[in-house]
Design a protein around this motif. Structure first.
Motif, PDB file in Angstrom:
ATOM      1  N   THR A   1       0.823  -1.216   0.000  1.00 15.78           N
ATOM      2  CA  THR A   1       0.000   0.000   0.000  1.00 15.78           C
ATOM      3  C   THR A   1       0.855   1.264   0.000  1.00 15.78           C
ATOM      4  N   TRP A   2       2.162   1.119   0.187  1.00 10.31           N
ATOM      5  CA  TRP A   2       3.114   2.224   0.118  1.00 10.31           C
ATOM      6  C   TRP A   2       4.144   1.895  -0.960  1.00 10.31           C
ATOM      7  N   GLN A   3       4.831   2.933  -1.441  1.00  9.74           N
ATOM      8  CA  GLN A   3       5.930   2.696  -2.375  1.00  9.74           C
ATOM      9  C   GLN A   3       7.123   3.575  -2.030  1.00  9.74           C
ATOM     10  N   ALA A   4       8.296   2.968  -2.066  1.00 15.05           N
ATOM     11  CA  ALA A   4       9.553   3.695  -1.926  1.00 15.05           C
ATOM     12  C   ALA A   4      10.130   3.880  -3.326  1.00 15.05           C
ATOM     13  N   VAL A   5      10.253   5.136  -3.736  1.00 11.22           N
ATOM     14  CA  VAL A   5      10.798   5.468  -5.047  1.00 11.22           C
ATOM     15  C   VAL A   5      12.245   5.914  -4.836  1.00 11.22           C
ATOM     16  N   PHE A   6      13.167   5.145  -5.378  1.00 18.89           N
ATOM     17  CA  PHE A   6      14.593   5.447  -5.286  1.00 18.89           C
ATOM     18  C   PHE A   6      15.038   6.081  -6.603  1.00 18.89           C
ATOM     19  N   VAL A   7      15.362   7.368  -6.574  1.00 18.99           N
ATOM     20  CA  VAL A   7      15.910   8.042  -7.746  1.00 18.99           C
ATOM     21  C   VAL A   7      17.420   7.869  -7.660  1.00 18.99           C
ATOM     22  N   TYR A   8      17.997   7.357  -8.739  1.00 20.43           N
ATOM     23  CA  TYR A   8      19.456   7.157  -8.744  1.00 20.43           C
ATOM     24  C   TYR A   8      20.073   7.872  -9.934  1.00 20.43           C
ATOM     25  N   ARG A   9      21.366   8.059  -9.886  1.00 18.11           N
ATOM     26  CA  ARG A   9      22.086   8.882 -10.847  1.00 18.11           C
ATOM     27  C   ARG A   9      22.119   8.268 -12.244  1.00 18.11           C
ATOM     28  N   GLY A  10      22.351   6.964 -12.335  1.00 19.45           N
ATOM     29  CA  GLY A  10      22.426   6.299 -13.636  1.00 19.45           C
ATOM     30  C   GLY A  10      23.534   5.274 -13.683  1.00 19.45           C
TER      31      GLY A  10
ATOM     32  N   ALA B   1       6.942  -4.922   5.307  1.00 16.66           N
ATOM     33  CA  ALA B   1       6.396  -3.684   5.869  1.00 16.66           C
ATOM     34  C   ALA B   1       5.294  -3.104   4.982  1.00 16.66           C
ATOM     35  N   GLY B   2       4.987  -3.785   3.870  1.00 11.28           N
ATOM     36  CA  GLY B   2       3.950  -3.298   2.961  1.00 11.28           C
ATOM     37  C   GLY B   2       4.409  -2.177   2.062  1.00 11.28           C
ATOM     38  N   VAL B   3       5.727  -2.135   1.786  1.00 11.00           N
ATOM     39  CA  VAL B   3       6.312  -1.067   0.979  1.00 11.00           C
ATOM     40  C   VAL B   3       6.909  -1.666  -0.297  1.00 11.00           C
ATOM     41  N   ASP B   4       6.378  -1.246  -1.411  1.00  8.98           N
ATOM     42  CA  ASP B   4       6.858  -1.628  -2.738  1.00  8.98           C
ATOM     43  C   ASP B   4       8.114  -0.814  -3.063  1.00  8.98           C
ATOM     44  N   ILE B   5       8.962  -1.330  -3.925  1.00  8.34           N
ATOM     45  CA  ILE B   5      10.202  -0.647  -4.320  1.00  8.34           C
ATOM     46  C   ILE B   5      10.181  -0.372  -5.824  1.00  8.34           C
ATOM     47  N   LEU B   6      10.600   0.821  -6.184  1.00  8.53           N
ATOM     48  CA  LEU B   6      10.792   1.188  -7.583  1.00  8.53           C
ATOM     49  C   LEU B   6      12.032   2.074  -7.658  1.00  8.53           C
ATOM     50  N   ALA B   7      12.894   1.819  -8.622  1.00 16.07           N
ATOM     51  CA  ALA B   7      14.058   2.678  -8.860  1.00 16.07           C
ATOM     52  C   ALA B   7      13.878   3.348 -10.217  1.00 16.07           C
ATOM     53  N   VAL B   8      14.404   4.570 -10.350  1.00 19.15           N
ATOM     54  CA  VAL B   8      14.250   5.313 -11.599  1.00 19.15           C
ATOM     55  C   VAL B   8      15.433   6.247 -11.794  1.00 19.15           C
ATOM     56  N   SER B   9      15.798   6.445 -13.047  1.00 17.31           N
ATOM     57  CA  SER B   9      16.860   7.388 -13.394  1.00 17.31           C
ATOM     58  C   SER B   9      16.515   8.085 -14.703  1.00 17.31           C
TER      59      SER B   9
ATOM     60  N   VAL C   1       9.139   8.103  -0.086  1.00 13.99           N
ATOM     61  CA  VAL C   1       8.251   7.033   0.374  1.00 13.99           C
ATOM     62  C   VAL C   1       6.843   7.618   0.405  1.00 13.99           C
ATOM     63  N   VAL C   2       5.979   7.037  -0.422  1.00 14.31           N
ATOM     64  CA  VAL C   2       4.630   7.535  -0.610  1.00 14.31           C
ATOM     65  C   VAL C   2       3.657   6.593   0.088  1.00 14.31           C
TER      66      VAL C   2
END
Length: 182
Positions: free
Chosen positions: A36-45, A68-76, A132-133
């Protein structure tokens, strides 16, 4: 010199999308699966060896985040080709999106850097950011850095999110006092 506005704890997370390797669009902050939550990890590349190390380390905490009910997504801001090349050095099973535009980086309020040379990369890129949304689309945890050396320690982060998500703790979004109004 103009700086972007920084997202603040408690803000509505902006509607931003990026693209996954399968060419599907993903909306940042929208959890997948049972989370029900998402952690968005912005990374350099792909040019950043510290990002590669951090993303590989994040894989080892994927279950703790899921528990903990937290989804993970990474983006660059990398291109599809750059992400495909980067995957040769990554051992991850969480989704990674590419194509974050400079306007989207400004909306997120991450620090943006110019490449030092063409050998580093061919585009401006975001410095690390964590958003973290929560289930209401609110920014519950935010951490941005202006360099690759300062990022949340993943063990402390995953344990902290588990504690926050425990309903017995009644833990609110912290850091919301607007000192301009106080």
């Amino acid at each position: 010199m103009a700086y972007s506005n920084k997202l603040k704890a408690g803000d509505d997370f902006p509607h931003i999308s990026a693209v996954l390797l399968d060419d599907n669009e993903v909306v940042l902050g929208k959890p997948q699966g049972d989370a029900t939550w998402q952690a968005v990890f912005v990374y350099r590349g792909k040019h950043c060896p510290l990002c590669t190390k951090y993303l590989n380390e994040l894989e080892g905490y994927k279950q703790a985040f899921a528990d903990a009910g937290v989804d993970i997504l990474a983006v660059s801001a990398d291109s599809k080709a750059q992400l495909e090349t980067h995957l040769e050095k990554l051992e991850v099973s969480f989704p990674i999106a590419y194509g974050l535009s400079e306007e989207q980086m400004k909306t997120l309020g991450v620090y943006i850097s110019l490449p030092r040379s063409e050998q580093e990369t061919d585009h401006n890129f975001a410095e690390p950011g964590l958003f973290v949304v929560n289930e209401f689309g609110k920014l519950h945890v935010v951490d941005i850095s202006n360099n690759p050396f300062v990022r949340p320690e993943l063990g402390a982060l995953s344990r902290g999110l588990a504690w926050i998500r425990d309903p017995d703790n009644h833990y609110p979004i912290r850091g919301t006092l607007d000192y301009n109004l106080a």
